[in-house]
Scaffold this active site. Structure first.
Site, PDB file in Angstrom:
ATOM      1  N   HIS A 127       0.815  -1.227   0.000  1.00 56.69           N
ATOM      2  CA  HIS A 127       0.000   0.000   0.000  1.00 56.69           C
ATOM      3  C   HIS A 127       0.842   1.268   0.000  1.00 56.69           C
ATOM      4  CE1 HIS A 127       0.027   1.530   4.282  1.00 56.69           C
ATOM      5  NE2 HIS A 127       0.443   0.295   4.528  1.00 56.69           N
TER       6      HIS A 127
ATOM      7  N   THR B 251      -3.778 -19.016   4.746  1.00 59.26           N
ATOM      8  CA  THR B 251      -4.223 -19.007   3.348  1.00 59.26           C
ATOM      9  C   THR B 251      -3.720 -17.767   2.625  1.00 59.26           C
ATOM     10  OG1 THR B 251      -6.194 -20.236   3.976  1.00 59.26           O
ATOM     11  CG2 THR B 251      -6.283 -19.050   1.866  1.00 59.26           C
TER      12      THR B 251
ATOM     13  N   CYS C 181       1.356   6.968  12.647  1.00 58.47           N
ATOM     14  CA  CYS C 181       1.169   6.121  13.822  1.00 58.47           C
ATOM     15  C   CYS C 181       1.347   6.892  15.124  1.00 58.47           C
ATOM     16  CB  CYS C 181       2.151   4.966  13.801  1.00 58.47           C
ATOM     17  SG  CYS C 181       2.488   4.358  12.165  1.00 58.47           S
TER      18      CYS C 181
HETATM   19  C1  LIG Z   1       4.243   2.110   6.595  1.00 59.55           C
HETATM   20  C2  LIG Z   1       5.552   1.608   7.073  1.00 59.55           C
HETATM   21  C3  LIG Z   1       5.668   0.367   7.715  1.00 59.55           C
HETATM   22  C4  LIG Z   1       4.463  -0.483   8.052  1.00 59.55           C
HETATM   23  O1  LIG Z   1       3.899  -1.045   6.913  1.00 59.55           O
HETATM   24  P1  LIG Z   1       2.437  -1.732   6.976  1.00 59.55           P
HETATM   25  O2  LIG Z   1       2.387  -2.529   5.715  1.00 59.55           O
HETATM   26  O3  LIG Z   1       1.469  -0.604   6.993  1.00 59.55           O
HETATM   27  O4  LIG Z   1       2.378  -2.574   8.183  1.00 59.55           O
HETATM   28  C5  LIG Z   1       6.912  -0.071   8.081  1.00 59.55           C
HETATM   29  N1  LIG Z   1       8.004   0.672   7.841  1.00 59.55           N
HETATM   30  C6  LIG Z   1       7.951   1.866   7.234  1.00 59.55           C
HETATM   31  C7  LIG Z   1       9.198   2.651   7.001  1.00 59.55           C
HETATM   32  C8  LIG Z   1       6.719   2.384   6.841  1.00 59.55           C
HETATM   33  O5  LIG Z   1       6.662   3.581   6.255  1.00 59.55           O
END
Ligand SMILES: *Cc1c(COP(=O)(O)O)cnc(C)c1O
Length: 395
Positions: free
Chosen positions: A201, A237, A325
């Site tokens: 994402h 899965t 976060c």
């Molecule tokens: C967004 C992010 C994550 C976490 O990724 P998710 O797929 O949302 O759990 C980890 N490390 C960095 C540097 C990020 O920017």
């Protein structure tokens, strides 16, 4: 009012081309890839084709890719998986002060399990010194984890240099490449990494899916048990649509990267120049040149980042203070503190992260509205009143 999204580092919209490739795997091709019948075999081929695409783009072999639920899981797997697999060899882990929470909190949890942690400092640009890595290594060091590019300030780390140091000493080396993938070249051999985390994402793929690259021969204990999927490295899965979407998104990002990174860097520089030229006491955070093409993190002295964000939001502009976060807490970002900003200045910092659909007009609009927002907030700021009465400019 046209809304302007400048928070691509938090998440990206899925590219419609990615969704088109995913859709048949929700309905028509729904079989469980672990099933022996034809329904399962057709989705199994799709998963394996996706694995080939993703591994090929990274310079890896297909069976070195483990599909997971995202980079949080990839990072947890890399760190805990290595720590538990190599426990008999040693208990020392080296990481940096600017890692994403999915690394730093996992490392903190390992500390409670008896592992010894070295948290390397960074310089004022957010850069880790490879010499510091070298000096921190001792005979008990089993793992080094340093992110490729920082999610808040965009600084790109000297991963290849650190990789060489780790390789010479046969220490497992992990990098969180979530922010660099799709923006700058990422090749596992050039970087000399054993483990590398990615999240779909963040490069215009679906949420809830990602991967961990695991170099052949790297010892790793699985986090999840209960199935033979991913060669027993990750039970559960397969998320077939998500995995197909990951490959599509990775392919598109790779195809457009050379052109797109230049386009974004031009807009980024225009944004930085426009803001710092029009607003006094506004300073860029992160490295001046070794930075992601889409990141502009700027401190607006004497005011609160949260207030700037709310004012920008009323203009339809979405940016971020700290990382997504941490923005619900009042603690300033650990990254901004690590580069030496005071609590006050760290609190007044905004991250603008650009992406595939950012236009010239979007950037121009931010440059147009931001100076007014900052002066309105500064009029109400006791810190600013103090500064004007003393004639002090804090840098
Ligand atoms: C967004 C992010 C994550 C976490 O990724 P998710 O797929 O949302 O759990 C980890 N490390 C960095 C540097 C990020 O920017």
């Amino acid at each position: 009012m046209k809304r302007i999204y400048l928070d691509y580092a938090a998440t990206t919209p899925a590219d419609p081309r990615v969704i088109d490739e995913m859709l048949p795997f929700f309905t028509e091709h729904f079989g469980n890839p672990s099933s022996v019948h034809s329904f399962g075999q057709e989705t199994k081929s799709a998963v394996e084709a996706a694995r080939e695409t993703v591994s090929g783009l990274l310079g890896a072999a297909p069976d070195e890719i483990v599909f997971v639920s995202g980079a949080t899981e990839a990072n947890n797997t890399a760190l805990k998986g290595t720590a538990f697999a190599k426990r008999d060899k040693g208990n020392h882990i080296i990481t940096s002060a600017i890692e994403h929470h999915s690394v730093s909190e996992t490392v903190a949890a390992l500390k409670k399990e008896g592992f010894r942690i070295t948290n390397l400092p960074v310089d004022r640009y957010g850069m880790v010194d490879p010499d510091d890595v070298k000096k921190a290594i001792d005979e008990k060091t089993i793992l080094i984890s340093i992110m490729h590019a920082n999610n808040e300030i965009g600084t790109i780390q000297p991963i290849a240099e650190i990789g060489k140091i780790a390789r010479e000493r046969s220490i497992t080396f992990h990098t969180d490449a979530v922010q660099s993938l799709g923006h700058i070249p990422v090749n596992v051999d050039d970087l000399d990494v054993d483990l590398l985390s990615g999240s779909s994402h963040k490069f215009y793929g679906p949420k809830g899916v990602g991967f961990l690259y695991v170099r052949k021969g790297t010892k790793l204990t699985a986090l999840l048990f209960g199935g033979d999927q991913e060669k027993r490295r990750r039970a559960g899965t397969h998320n077939t649509p998500g995995i197909v979407g990951t490959a599509a998104a990775a392919r598109i990002a790779h195809e457009s990267m050379a052109e797109e990174s230049v386009r974004e860097a031009v807009l980024r520089d225009r944004l930085i120049k426009g803001i710092t030229g029009a607003v006094q006491d506004a300073s860029l955070n992160g490295h001046p040149t070794m930075r992601l093409p889409n990141n502009a993190n700027i401190s607006f002295h004497f005011i609160e980042g949260e207030s700037i964000l709310l004012s920008l939001d009323m203009e339809g502009i979405a940016a971020s203070s700290g990382s997504a976060c941490t923005s619900s807490t009042l603690e300033p970002s650990h990254v901004l503190l690590a580069i030496g900003l005071s609590h006050e200045v760290a609190h007044g910092s905004i991250r603008f992260s650009l992406g595939r659909w950012t236009t010239d007009e979007d950037v121009a609009r931010v440059i147009e509205v931001l100076p007014g927002i900052v002066s309105r907030l500064r009029v109400m700021s006791p810190l600013f009143a103090e500064r004007t009465s003393h004639g002090i400019v804090q840098r």
